[in-house]
Design a protein around this motif. Structure first.
Motif, mmCIF file in Angstrom:
data_model
loop_
_atom_site.group_PDB
_atom_site.id
_atom_site.type_symbol
_atom_site.label_atom_id
_atom_site.label_comp_id
_atom_site.label_asym_id
_atom_site.label_seq_id
_atom_site.Cartn_x
_atom_site.Cartn_y
_atom_site.Cartn_z
ATOM 1 N N ASP A 146 58.991 40.339 28.329
ATOM 2 C CA ASP A 146 58.750 41.595 28.698
ATOM 3 C C ASP A 146 57.703 41.689 29.789
ATOM 4 O O ASP A 146 57.191 42.858 30.379
ATOM 5 N N GLY A 147 57.465 40.608 30.421
ATOM 6 C CA GLY A 147 56.471 40.675 31.596
ATOM 7 C C GLY A 147 54.982 40.475 31.019
ATOM 8 O O GLY A 147 54.286 40.157 31.982
ATOM 9 N N THR A 148 54.735 40.422 29.747
ATOM 10 C CA THR A 148 53.505 40.337 29.448
ATOM 11 C C THR A 148 53.352 38.648 28.968
ATOM 12 O O THR A 148 54.316 37.849 28.779
ATOM 13 N N HIS A 149 52.072 38.283 28.768
ATOM 14 C CA HIS A 149 52.005 36.756 28.121
ATOM 15 C C HIS A 149 52.328 35.735 29.211
ATOM 16 O O HIS A 149 52.685 34.633 29.001
ATOM 17 N N ILE A 150 52.230 36.222 30.489
ATOM 18 C CA ILE A 150 52.204 35.257 31.870
ATOM 19 C C ILE A 150 50.814 34.832 31.864
ATOM 20 O O ILE A 150 50.037 35.547 31.926
ATOM 21 N N SER A 151 50.427 33.222 31.856
ATOM 22 C CA SER A 151 49.274 32.779 32.109
ATOM 23 C C SER A 151 48.743 33.106 33.545
ATOM 24 O O SER A 151 49.402 33.261 34.476
ATOM 25 N N LYS A 152 47.488 33.363 33.439
ATOM 26 C CA LYS A 152 46.906 33.725 34.795
ATOM 27 C C LYS A 152 46.205 32.295 35.343
ATOM 28 O O LYS A 152 45.939 32.129 36.690
ATOM 29 N N SER A 153 46.633 31.277 34.627
ATOM 30 C CA SER A 153 45.834 29.730 35.070
ATOM 31 C C SER A 153 47.279 29.026 35.272
ATOM 32 O O SER A 153 48.192 29.193 35.056
ATOM 33 N N PRO A 154 46.972 28.126 36.263
ATOM 34 C CA PRO A 154 48.096 27.197 36.766
ATOM 35 C C PRO A 154 48.482 26.397 35.566
ATOM 36 O O PRO A 154 47.910 26.194 34.534
ATOM 37 N N ALA A 155 49.808 25.998 35.595
ATOM 38 C CA ALA A 155 50.564 25.153 34.751
ATOM 39 C C ALA A 155 50.677 23.893 34.980
ATOM 40 O O ALA A 155 50.692 23.769 36.190
ATOM 41 N N GLN A 156 50.636 23.118 34.171
ATOM 42 C CA GLN A 156 50.674 21.591 34.343
ATOM 43 C C GLN A 156 52.041 21.115 34.130
ATOM 44 O O GLN A 156 52.697 21.098 32.898
ATOM 45 N N TRP A 157 52.738 20.518 34.999
ATOM 46 C CA TRP A 157 54.065 19.754 34.787
ATOM 47 C C TRP A 157 53.880 18.687 34.038
ATOM 48 O O TRP A 157 53.109 17.618 34.237
ATOM 49 N N ASP A 158 54.573 18.482 32.678
ATOM 50 C CA ASP A 158 54.551 17.411 31.834
ATOM 51 C C ASP A 158 55.887 16.978 31.666
ATOM 52 O O ASP A 158 56.709 17.312 30.966
ATOM 53 N N PRO A 159 56.094 15.824 32.493
ATOM 54 C CA PRO A 159 57.652 15.005 32.129
ATOM 55 C C PRO A 159 57.839 14.674 30.637
ATOM 56 O O PRO A 159 59.031 14.793 30.284
ATOM 57 N N ALA A 160 56.775 14.271 30.010
ATOM 58 C CA ALA A 160 57.016 13.823 28.517
ATOM 59 C C ALA A 160 57.432 15.201 27.665
ATOM 60 O O ALA A 160 58.354 15.053 26.761
ATOM 61 N N LYS A 161 56.907 16.312 27.947
ATOM 62 C CA LYS A 161 57.201 17.449 27.233
ATOM 63 C C LYS A 161 58.634 18.051 27.744
ATOM 64 O O LYS A 161 59.344 18.333 26.754
ATOM 65 N N LEU A 162 58.947 17.745 28.740
ATOM 66 C CA LEU A 162 60.399 18.067 29.493
ATOM 67 C C LEU A 162 61.059 17.110 28.495
ATOM 68 O O LEU A 162 62.356 17.819 28.041
ATOM 69 N N GLU A 163 60.848 15.890 28.490
ATOM 70 C CA GLU A 163 61.887 15.031 27.929
ATOM 71 C C GLU A 163 62.061 15.421 26.306
ATOM 72 O O GLU A 163 63.049 15.358 25.743
ATOM 73 N N TRP A 164 60.891 15.729 25.510
ATOM 74 C CA TRP A 164 60.979 16.142 24.257
ATOM 75 C C TRP A 164 61.823 17.366 24.019
ATOM 76 O O TRP A 164 62.569 17.559 23.126
ATOM 77 N N VAL A 165 61.555 18.377 25.099
ATOM 78 C CA VAL A 165 62.357 19.587 24.957
ATOM 79 C C VAL A 165 63.889 19.378 25.095
ATOM 80 O O VAL A 165 64.859 19.699 24.454
ATOM 81 N N ASN A 166 64.397 18.476 25.995
ATOM 82 C CA ASN A 166 65.546 18.243 26.352
ATOM 83 C C ASN A 166 66.232 17.431 25.172
ATOM 84 O O ASN A 166 67.350 17.553 25.019
ATOM 85 N N ALA A 167 65.540 16.446 24.780
ATOM 86 C CA ALA A 167 65.900 15.612 23.332
ATOM 87 C C ALA A 167 66.296 16.786 22.484
ATOM 88 O O ALA A 167 67.318 16.155 21.922
ATOM 89 N N HIS A 168 65.645 17.823 22.314
ATOM 90 C CA HIS A 168 66.202 18.591 21.266
ATOM 91 C C HIS A 168 67.462 19.112 21.522
ATOM 92 O O HIS A 168 68.449 19.364 20.408
ATOM 93 N N TYR A 169 67.745 19.591 22.732
ATOM 94 C CA TYR A 169 68.975 20.202 23.126
ATOM 95 C C TYR A 169 70.102 19.004 23.178
ATOM 96 O O TYR A 169 71.305 19.431 22.997
ATOM 97 N N ILE A 170 69.774 17.738 23.417
ATOM 98 C CA ILE A 170 70.615 16.846 23.353
ATOM 99 C C ILE A 170 71.139 16.779 21.787
ATOM 100 O O ILE A 170 72.696 16.444 21.643
ATOM 101 N N LYS A 171 70.538 16.569 21.003
ATOM 102 C CA LYS A 171 70.939 16.528 19.579
ATOM 103 C C LYS A 171 71.392 17.728 19.061
ATOM 104 O O LYS A 171 72.538 17.472 18.376
ATOM 105 N N GLN A 172 71.310 18.844 19.668
ATOM 106 C CA GLN A 172 72.249 19.960 19.350
ATOM 107 C C GLN A 172 73.454 20.131 20.027
ATOM 108 O O GLN A 172 74.240 20.857 19.701
ATOM 109 N N ALA A 173 73.714 19.400 21.210
ATOM 110 C CA ALA A 173 74.751 19.529 21.695
ATOM 111 C C ALA A 173 76.059 19.169 21.338
ATOM 112 O O ALA A 173 76.034 18.468 20.527
ATOM 113 N N ASP A 174 77.096 20.013 21.699
ATOM 114 C CA ASP A 174 78.411 19.730 21.269
ATOM 115 C C ASP A 174 78.954 18.176 21.752
ATOM 116 O O ASP A 174 78.618 17.869 22.865
ATOM 117 N N ASP A 175 79.412 17.500 20.973
ATOM 118 C CA ASP A 175 79.845 16.017 21.373
ATOM 119 C C ASP A 175 80.805 15.829 22.196
ATOM 120 O O ASP A 175 80.641 14.941 23.212
#
Length: 475
Positions: free
Chosen positions: A303-332
């Motif tokens: 709804d436009g709230t809860h956007i951080s006022k501070s810079p975000a840090q790109w984290d390749p390991a976190k992205l891999e963790w998130v993507n691994a979740h969706y790989i596991k969920q994906a249709d074969d």
């Protein structure tokens, strides 16, 4: 919210790929419009004629499509709207809110150098700005003028930023910016050139009835000029939300110029769009402690709230963790299609029973590239490491491996099942007085090129029998 239809936009410049910061801004703008039942517009800001390319346009469109950020209007190209910009500039000149400036580049350089020498802030000194009782210089021959906006000299520009809260900048901090570049030398007398960013974006947002503008916080300094232009035109102001930058591992801003990887590169590197969308949304925005959420949940929550006022840090390991979740969920079947494309890049054909292979190995993978790395062993030769061969392929175990090869070779095609393979393995370890790991690990090394895999009978079942037996007999 009011009864006004919420309209947001994303407006990338086609001077390169769609980079991650712009993709996140597009996602926030899209999600905000969808949350409020509004409309999302795609605009291509291609007035940087020297650097804009059609290849970049196509990559931007492909990135938007891959992320699933469908737009309700567009793409709208600024260079197709020149007549509109010219008409608005003429109206402003007639209204006295814009004027011609005939300063040459050399004069501007001298102006800045003089200001620096006096310790002053460098800015346009207003020498061509018309004022009551002021005598302007004589128009020089052969100089194509720019058009400048007549910015208010006094007062403050204040807005309540959707992300950062109230922001105030005094008009004395900004000068009369150029809103229209000079026309080409071959253009007729009085012709206008290409608009500058700060002017074109105002006319576009006005014409397109944009109500909410999310963009990177590097644009905060542009906002006072734009607000003043909106007011000079009598146009309604959108609400602005300036999103902090994304920082790389080195703590510096991710950007095209600093080697930031494109959105399409992540597609090529085996990430799923739902993984990238989830990660980008969580990068600088939160909904409680939720880390994993669907596209529908994002729309429901954003709804436009809860956007951080501070810079975000790109984290390749976190992205891999998130993507691994969706790989596991994906249709074969879907994964099989993606892995087929990854294998094709290596000159490999897809193995048989590929969906079953994806089902077996996807829990170990964070990308479809990693999945293809595993499944390549089914269609391409493997090369065990010298260390694995020395440790596991000992002279003591080789007879058992050959026994297993004979038992598997004897199986009829109809009997080539996980149960039958498991029985052959158990018969072999019994006959040779071994424990399961003493045989299973060397088999993995020979057949798969590595010592660790899922259950060995499940892995072997999906091999072509001839390939499997030949690898065992090569011991």
């Amino acid at each position: 919210m009011s009864s006004t239809v919420i309209r947001t936009r994303i407006a990338p410049s086609p001077t390169g790929f769609l980079h991650l910061g712009t993709a996140r801004t597009a996602l926030f703008s899209w999600a905000y419009a969808r949350h409020h039942g509004g409309e999302f517009v795609l605009r291509i800001e291609d007035t940087d004629v020297a650097r804009s390319t059609q290849d970049s346009v196509e990559q931007i469109l492909a990135s938007m499509q891959w992320l699933g950020l469908g737009y309700d209007e567009g793409p709208v190209y600024q260079m197709q709207r020149l007549e509109r910009y010219h008409a608005v500039v003429q109206q402003m000149i007639e209204a006295g809110t814009a004027y011609y400036c005939y300063c040459t580049p050399q004069e501007l350089d001298e102006m800045r150098e003089g200001q620096k020498a006096r310790g002053e802030k460098t800015r346009y000194d207003g020498r061509w700005r018309p004022e009551p009782g002021k005598t302007l210089p004589a128009v020089p021959a052969g100089v194509r003028p720019v058009v400048r906006f007549k910015n208010p000299l006094e007062g403050d520009v204040t807005w309540d930023d959707l992300v950062k809260g109230p922001i105030t900048i005094n008009n004395r901090e900004i000068d009369d910016l150029i809103i229209m570049r000079p026309a080409d030398a071959q253009a007729g007398e009085g012709a206008l050139g290409v608009p500058t960013y700060n002017f074109a974006v105002v006319v576009d947002d006005w014409d397109m009835a944009i109500t909410h503008v999310f963009r990177g916080d590097e644009h905060i300094n542009n906002t006072p000029w734009q607000i003043n232009i909106f007011r000079a035109l009598g146009a309604p102001l959108p609400q602005f939300g300036h999103i902090p930058v994304i920082l790389g591992d080195d703590g510096l801003k991710l950007s095209k110029r600093r080697g930031a990887v494109s959105v399409t590169a992540y597609e090529e590197n085996g990430y799923l769009p739902e993984g990238m969308l989830n990660y980008l949304a969580r990068l600088g925005w939160s909904h409680g402690d939720d880390e994993l959420f669907t596209r529908d949940q994002l729309v429901q929550w954003f709804d436009g709230t809860h956007i951080s006022k501070s810079p975000a840090q790109w984290d390749p390991a976190k992205l891999e963790w998130v993507n691994a979740h969706y790989i596991k969920q994906a249709d074969d079947e879907r994964l099989a299609t993606l892995v087929t494309a990854q294998l094709a890049k290596r000159g490999l054909s897809a193995p048989e029973r590929l969906p079953a292979l994806c089902a077996l190995f996807k829990d170990r993978c964070s990308t479809t590239v990693a999945l293809a790395d595993w499944l390549a062993m089914y269609v391409a030769p493997v090369t065990p490491s010298d260390e694995d061969k020395a440790t596991h392929l000992t002279d003591a175990i080789k007879p058992a491996i050959l026994t297993l090869a004979d038992k598997l070779d004897a199986l009829a095609p109809a009997d080539w099942t996980k149960a039958a393979i498991s029985a052959a393995i158990k018969e072999t370890i019994t006959a040779h007085g071994l424990k399961m790991p003493q045989l299973a690990i060397p088999v993995r090394v020979l057949v798969c090129g590595r010592a660790q895999t899922p259950s060995v009978d499940a892995v072997l079942e999906l091999f072509n029998k001839e390939i499997l037996v030949n690898r065992l007999r090569s011991v």
